[in-house]
Enzyme design. Structure first.
Site, PDB file in Angstrom:
ATOM      1  N   SER A  72      32.882 -18.938  40.112  1.00 18.64           N
ATOM      2  CA  SER A  72      33.899 -19.433  41.089  1.00 18.64           C
ATOM      3  C   SER A  72      33.394 -19.440  42.361  1.00 18.64           C
ATOM      4  O   SER A  72      33.760 -19.916  43.555  1.00 18.64           O
ATOM      5  CB  SER A  72      35.192 -18.793  41.148  1.00 18.64           C
ATOM      6  OG  SER A  72      35.969 -19.523  40.144  1.00 18.64           O
ATOM      7  N   LYS A 115      32.573 -22.463  44.285  1.00 16.41           N
ATOM      8  CA  LYS A 115      33.694 -23.228  45.281  1.00 16.41           C
ATOM      9  C   LYS A 115      33.674 -22.912  46.651  1.00 16.41           C
ATOM     10  O   LYS A 115      33.935 -24.029  47.357  1.00 16.41           O
ATOM     11  CB  LYS A 115      34.764 -22.731  44.660  1.00 16.41           C
ATOM     12  CG  LYS A 115      35.472 -22.890  43.255  1.00 16.41           C
ATOM     13  CD  LYS A 115      36.419 -22.120  42.754  1.00 16.41           C
ATOM     14  CE  LYS A 115      36.787 -22.305  41.345  1.00 16.41           C
ATOM     15  NZ  LYS A 115      37.580 -21.662  40.517  1.00 16.41           N
ATOM     16  N   TYR A 131      33.076 -29.859  37.573  1.00 13.74           N
ATOM     17  CA  TYR A 131      33.691 -28.737  37.950  1.00 13.74           C
ATOM     18  C   TYR A 131      33.224 -27.632  36.921  1.00 13.74           C
ATOM     19  O   TYR A 131      32.604 -26.744  37.299  1.00 13.74           O
ATOM     20  CB  TYR A 131      35.146 -28.695  37.727  1.00 13.74           C
ATOM     21  CG  TYR A 131      35.605 -27.395  37.699  1.00 13.74           C
ATOM     22  CD1 TYR A 131      35.968 -26.718  38.932  1.00 13.74           C
ATOM     23  CD2 TYR A 131      35.928 -26.609  36.543  1.00 13.74           C
ATOM     24  CE1 TYR A 131      36.454 -25.313  39.214  1.00 13.74           C
ATOM     25  CE2 TYR A 131      36.393 -25.365  36.635  1.00 13.74           C
ATOM     26  CZ  TYR A 131      36.834 -24.636  37.993  1.00 13.74           C
ATOM     27  OH  TYR A 131      37.349 -23.354  37.965  1.00 13.74           O
ATOM     28  N   TYR A 158      41.640 -14.324  45.200  1.00 13.20           N
ATOM     29  CA  TYR A 158      42.935 -14.785  44.477  1.00 13.20           C
ATOM     30  C   TYR A 158      44.067 -13.700  44.968  1.00 13.20           C
ATOM     31  O   TYR A 158      44.267 -13.616  46.068  1.00 13.20           O
ATOM     32  CB  TYR A 158      42.760 -14.562  42.846  1.00 13.20           C
ATOM     33  CG  TYR A 158      41.567 -15.429  42.562  1.00 13.20           C
ATOM     34  CD1 TYR A 158      41.339 -16.804  42.809  1.00 13.20           C
ATOM     35  CD2 TYR A 158      40.367 -14.827  42.012  1.00 13.20           C
ATOM     36  CE1 TYR A 158      40.219 -17.450  42.601  1.00 13.20           C
ATOM     37  CE2 TYR A 158      39.135 -15.281  41.561  1.00 13.20           C
ATOM     38  CZ  TYR A 158      39.165 -16.704  42.077  1.00 13.20           C
ATOM     39  OH  TYR A 158      37.877 -17.325  41.867  1.00 13.20           O
ATOM     40  N   VAL A 215      34.223 -15.115  38.012  1.00 16.08           N
ATOM     41  CA  VAL A 215      34.467 -14.421  36.895  1.00 16.08           C
ATOM     42  C   VAL A 215      33.228 -13.955  36.038  1.00 16.08           C
ATOM     43  O   VAL A 215      33.249 -12.956  34.950  1.00 16.08           O
ATOM     44  CB  VAL A 215      35.511 -14.883  35.745  1.00 16.08           C
ATOM     45  CG1 VAL A 215      36.766 -15.005  36.255  1.00 16.08           C
ATOM     46  CG2 VAL A 215      34.984 -16.297  35.328  1.00 16.08           C
TER      47      VAL A 215
END
Ligand code: GLN
Length: 303
Positions: free
Chosen positions: A63, A66, A188, A239, A257
């Site tokens: 991630s 992103k 993605y 998060y 992750v």
């Protein structure tokens, strides 16, 4: 303290935490990584790079990608993305379906999976090849042609990607996707599978410490957009632990992750840390300990 000395000091302090936490196993290929790895790199705004431990080993950025897909969309398309994605903390796990239904297909921020799926959708429309756009950007800013994809990780995630597929279909049901769901998911997933080292990742994030100015001196983002991207990382990059990370570290940060975290010290440097063991929110345990030590020892936070 010199950077190198600082990094060695932090590594000695944090090594006992390396191996703590749980390696991500919902993507089976990630579970195969040695949980005891630890690396850390700092890329300064004036071009120096320092590192310690496994900072030259390739890791799965997941991630953290992103950040870069959002930067590319902001660069190509300005502010338009904010009509399709929010910029508030989510307070929910990164792959939550619950909130997306409540928010009627407008993801809470670009760093939860739902939000990143929308950003990748836009990048696909803008470039025709979102995953290559992200990889090429990382090669340029990371100053390395070795940055690439890991097909085993990409296939492993695709085989177990039911939640992301559910998120994408739910977003599409609200009319918030421009491209077919399988195409968006494919880009993605590949974008998440990018492998690069802490060194390359710190270099790639450096433009955010330089108010949007890239490796060769050209402007990637306006000063305002660089500020906004950093602010969005602070509120959503880790998060449902964003508050805890702001409290402990006090820097914009984005985790993945695979165990990487990219943190930005505006005006000074970008820091990349890696330790595969994750906490319950999916953030590297050793990585957060290292960033905590980094800002405590230097006094460099945005607060
Ligand atoms: N590829 C992962 C997923 O979509 C990324 C999640 C993460 O790094 N937090 O679940």
């Amino acid at each position: 303290m010199e950077y190198q000395q600082l990094l060695e000091h932090i590594r000695a302090e944090v090594v006992p935490a390396a191996g703590r936490g749980r390696v991500a196993d919902y993507i089976p290929a990630l579970a195969a990584v040695d949980p005891g790895r630890f690396g850390m790199a700092v890329a300064t705004v004036d071009g120096e790079v320092y590192g310690t431990g496994d900072w030259r080993l390739p890791l799965s950025i997941q991630s953290v990608s992103k950040v870069f897909s959002l930067a590319l969309v902001l660069r190509e398309d300005g502010e338009k993305i904010w009509s399709r994605v929010g910029r508030e903390p989510s307070g929910h796990p990164f792959n939550s379906l619950l909130q997306l239904e409540h928010d009627q297909g407008i993801p809470r921020n670009p760093f939860i999976n739902a939000g990143a799926i929308v950003v990748t959708d836009r990048l696909l429309t803008l470039t025709g090849d979102a995953r290559s756009a992200v990889r090429d950007f990382l090669r340029t800013e990371g100053e390395s042609s070795a940055v690439g994809f890991d097909p085993v990780v990409a296939a492993s995630e695709a085989d177990h990607g039911h939640r992301n597929a559910a998120l994408a279909h739910l977003i599409a049901s609200y009319g918030n996707l421009e491209n077919p769901v399988p195409d968006v998911l494919d880009h993605y997933t590949w974008q998440c599978s990018v492998v690069m080292t802490c060194r390359e990742l710190a270099l790639a994030g450096r433009f955010l410490a330089r108010h949007g100015t890239g490796a060769s001196g050209e402007r990637i983002l306006s000063r305002s957009d660089a500020k906004r991207l950093n602010a969005t990382m602070l509120i959503g990059g880790t998060y449902d632990s964003a508050g805890e990370v702001a409290y402990r570290v006090g820097l914009p940060a984005k985790s993945g992750v695979g165990g990487a975290i990219l943190a930005i010290v505006p005006n000074r440097c970008a820091v990349a840390v890696w330790g595969p063991g994750l906490d319950a929110s999916g953030n590297s345990v050793a990585g957060l300990a290292a960033l905590d030590a980094f800002t405590t020892l230097t006094g460099w936070s945005v607060f």
